[in-house]
Design a protein around this motif. Structure first.
Motif, PDB file in Angstrom:
ATOM      1  N   GLU A 270       1.047  -1.181  -0.014  1.00 38.91           N
ATOM      2  CA  GLU A 270       0.092  -0.142  -0.123  1.00 38.91           C
ATOM      3  C   GLU A 270       0.967   1.248  -0.008  1.00 38.91           C
ATOM      4  N   ALA A 271       0.352   2.322  -0.710  1.00 36.15           N
ATOM      5  CA  ALA A 271       1.104   3.651  -0.561  1.00 36.15           C
ATOM      6  C   ALA A 271       0.079   4.630  -1.057  1.00 36.15           C
ATOM      7  N   LYS A 272       0.501   5.843  -0.464  1.00 31.93           N
ATOM      8  CA  LYS A 272      -0.448   7.007  -0.693  1.00 31.93           C
ATOM      9  C   LYS A 272      -0.620   7.423  -2.212  1.00 31.93           C
ATOM     10  N   TRP A 273       0.283   7.094  -3.114  1.00 34.71           N
ATOM     11  CA  TRP A 273       0.576   7.373  -4.445  1.00 34.71           C
ATOM     12  C   TRP A 273      -0.733   6.528  -5.384  1.00 34.71           C
ATOM     13  N   ILE A 274      -1.026   5.500  -4.579  1.00 29.49           N
ATOM     14  CA  ILE A 274      -1.953   4.569  -5.421  1.00 29.49           C
ATOM     15  C   ILE A 274      -3.338   4.970  -4.954  1.00 29.49           C
ATOM     16  N   MET A 275      -3.916   5.625  -6.107  1.00 34.50           N
ATOM     17  CA  MET A 275      -5.275   6.337  -5.855  1.00 34.50           C
ATOM     18  C   MET A 275      -6.376   5.732  -6.403  1.00 34.50           C
ATOM     19  N   LYS A 276      -6.080   4.640  -7.251  1.00 31.89           N
ATOM     20  CA  LYS A 276      -7.189   4.091  -7.994  1.00 31.89           C
ATOM     21  C   LYS A 276      -7.169   2.613  -7.821  1.00 31.89           C
ATOM     22  N   ALA A 277      -8.355   1.905  -7.669  1.00 32.34           N
ATOM     23  CA  ALA A 277      -8.505   0.738  -7.494  1.00 32.34           C
ATOM     24  C   ALA A 277      -8.420  -0.122  -8.900  1.00 32.34           C
ATOM     25  N   ASP A 278      -8.219  -1.379  -9.008  1.00 31.64           N
ATOM     26  CA  ASP A 278      -8.340  -2.170 -10.297  1.00 31.64           C
ATOM     27  C   ASP A 278      -7.662  -1.452 -11.345  1.00 31.64           C
ATOM     28  N   THR A 279      -6.496  -1.011 -11.125  1.00 32.50           N
ATOM     29  CA  THR A 279      -5.577  -0.619 -12.405  1.00 32.50           C
ATOM     30  C   THR A 279      -4.414  -0.843 -12.221  1.00 32.50           C
ATOM     31  N   THR A 280      -3.426  -0.505 -12.967  1.00 32.43           N
ATOM     32  CA  THR A 280      -2.101  -0.703 -13.276  1.00 32.43           C
ATOM     33  C   THR A 280      -1.178   0.527 -13.125  1.00 32.43           C
ATOM     34  N   TYR A 281      -0.295   0.618 -12.296  1.00 32.33           N
ATOM     35  CA  TYR A 281       0.900   1.660 -12.164  1.00 32.33           C
ATOM     36  C   TYR A 281       2.109   1.255 -12.653  1.00 32.33           C
ATOM     37  N   ARG A 282       2.639   2.238 -13.283  1.00 30.35           N
ATOM     38  CA  ARG A 282       4.205   2.136 -13.633  1.00 30.35           C
ATOM     39  C   ARG A 282       5.057   2.572 -12.365  1.00 30.35           C
ATOM     40  N   CYS A 283       6.320   1.688 -11.978  1.00 34.51           N
ATOM     41  CA  CYS A 283       6.662   1.684 -10.825  1.00 34.51           C
ATOM     42  C   CYS A 283       8.048   1.376 -11.192  1.00 34.51           C
ATOM     43  N   MET A 284       8.992   1.882  -9.908  1.00 37.69           N
ATOM     44  CA  MET A 284      10.449   1.505  -9.847  1.00 37.69           C
ATOM     45  C   MET A 284      10.455   0.774  -8.460  1.00 37.69           C
ATOM     46  N   LEU A 285      10.871  -0.532  -8.239  1.00 33.90           N
ATOM     47  CA  LEU A 285      11.059  -1.042  -6.879  1.00 33.90           C
ATOM     48  C   LEU A 285      12.171  -1.784  -6.843  1.00 33.90           C
ATOM     49  N   TYR A 286      12.479  -1.963  -5.422  1.00 28.83           N
ATOM     50  CA  TYR A 286      13.591  -2.814  -4.991  1.00 28.83           C
ATOM     51  C   TYR A 286      12.664  -4.120  -4.261  1.00 28.83           C
ATOM     52  N   TYR A 287      13.335  -5.237  -4.309  1.00 27.47           N
ATOM     53  CA  TYR A 287      12.595  -6.355  -3.602  1.00 27.47           C
ATOM     54  C   TYR A 287      13.515  -7.625  -3.725  1.00 27.47           C
ATOM     55  N   ASN A 288      13.265  -8.387  -2.590  1.00 27.66           N
ATOM     56  CA  ASN A 288      13.891  -9.783  -2.641  1.00 27.66           C
ATOM     57  C   ASN A 288      12.986 -10.624  -3.442  1.00 27.66           C
ATOM     58  N   LYS A 289      13.437 -11.409  -4.201  1.00 30.19           N
ATOM     59  CA  LYS A 289      12.929 -12.616  -5.000  1.00 30.19           C
ATOM     60  C   LYS A 289      12.999 -13.813  -4.173  1.00 30.19           C
ATOM     61  N   VAL A 290      11.927 -14.218  -3.551  1.00 28.06           N
ATOM     62  CA  VAL A 290      11.943 -15.567  -2.620  1.00 28.06           C
ATOM     63  C   VAL A 290      10.689 -16.555  -3.451  1.00 28.06           C
ATOM     64  N   LYS A 291      11.280 -17.572  -3.873  1.00 24.78           N
ATOM     65  CA  LYS A 291      10.313 -18.572  -4.193  1.00 24.78           C
ATOM     66  C   LYS A 291       9.263 -18.076  -5.197  1.00 24.78           C
ATOM     67  N   ASN A 292       9.766 -17.446  -6.233  1.00 23.14           N
ATOM     68  CA  ASN A 292       9.102 -17.008  -7.200  1.00 23.14           C
ATOM     69  C   ASN A 292       8.029 -16.002  -6.702  1.00 23.14           C
ATOM     70  N   GLN A 293       8.229 -15.346  -5.671  1.00 19.59           N
ATOM     71  CA  GLN A 293       7.216 -14.215  -5.099  1.00 19.59           C
ATOM     72  C   GLN A 293       8.360 -13.094  -4.635  1.00 19.59           C
ATOM     73  N   ALA A 294       7.741 -11.792  -4.786  1.00 18.20           N
ATOM     74  CA  ALA A 294       8.274 -10.593  -4.588  1.00 18.20           C
ATOM     75  C   ALA A 294       8.211  -9.981  -3.157  1.00 18.20           C
ATOM     76  N   GLU A 295       9.236  -9.785  -2.218  1.00 17.59           N
ATOM     77  CA  GLU A 295       9.121  -9.190  -0.968  1.00 17.59           C
ATOM     78  C   GLU A 295       9.514  -7.709  -1.299  1.00 17.59           C
TER      79      GLU A 295
END
Length: 225
Positions: free
Chosen positions: A71-96
């Motif tokens: 969740e983030a304040k910049w997510i203003m709409k439901a059921d949509t797609t946003y362009r983003c840049m993220l850092y994450y751990n890839k764990v068992k084919n999931q993103a943390e």
């Protein structure tokens, strides 16, 4: 209609441009530790009906569900797609997710529809590049910023089209200009920003972008389709 991107809301900070592309970094020899599978990617963030990101689709083509909804304040709409840049751990084919920032998607304004003078205040140019999927043309810039007592001071960016060149072989080249208004913001230090142009908004086979940098005009060219 002015389709400018107000930078107060969209500034994205990173320390190295090399982190824009997919990367992995082993924290320990055996791949253990919190950051053993740390990655940095541009992606599409898929948002559910509760305004939570539940899945990402990276520019490398990986489709990963999140370990837990984001969740983030910049997510203003439901059921949509946003362009983003993220850092994450890839764990068992999931993103943390460790951090996620919105990357603005620029509209293209025709020069004749611009209801303000065309401003091209200088920027520090870093790069433009096509995403692996071909869906986005990305731009990395450094903007001079600083604290101002003027509450109205705000920089603006936009993509303006001045011409469409048609060749005899049927190929078309769209000529674009980076609009930049320094907006009375002091030029004390540099802040990195990113912007993406969805290629389905470019009605041509290739594109030429003119960017006014502190070192002079920079021209970049890319094939779209």
């Amino acid at each position: 209609m002015r389709k400018f991107l107000q930078l107060i809301a969209i500034i994205v900070l990173t320390s190295h441009l090399s982190l824009l592309s997919s990367c992995s970094q082993d924290a320990y020899d055996k791949g253990e530790g919190q950051y053993s599978w740390l990655r940095g990617d541009f992606a599409e963030a898929v948002v559910n009906s509760n305004q939570q990101v539940t899945k990402i689709e990276t520019d490398d083509g990986d489709e990963l569900p999140l370990v837990k909804p984001y969740e983030a304040k910049w997510i203003m709409k439901a059921d949509t797609t946003y362009r983003c840049m993220l850092y994450y751990n890839k764990v068992k084919n999931q993103a943390e997710v460790l951090s996620m920032r919105q990357v603005p998607c620029a509209a293209i304004t025709l020069l004749k529809d611009l209801n303000t003078p065309l401003l091209t205040d200088p920027v520090k140019f870093e790069s433009t590049w096509m995403s692996k999927s071909g869906k986005y043309l990305n731009m990395g810039l450094l903007l001079k910023t600083g604290v101002s007592d003027d509450s109205t001071a705000a920089q603006s960016l936009a993509i303006v089209s001045d011409t469409l060149i048609r060749h005899h072989d049927g190929k078309q080249i769209r000529h674009l200009i980076l609009y930049h208004d320094q907006g009375n913001v002091p030029e004390y230090y540099s802040t990195k920003v990113y912007m993406s142009i969805p290629t389905n908004r470019i009605d041509a086979d290739s594109v030429r972008i003119s960017i006014n940098s502190y070192d002079g005009e920079v021209i970049t060219k890319h094939r779209i389709r």
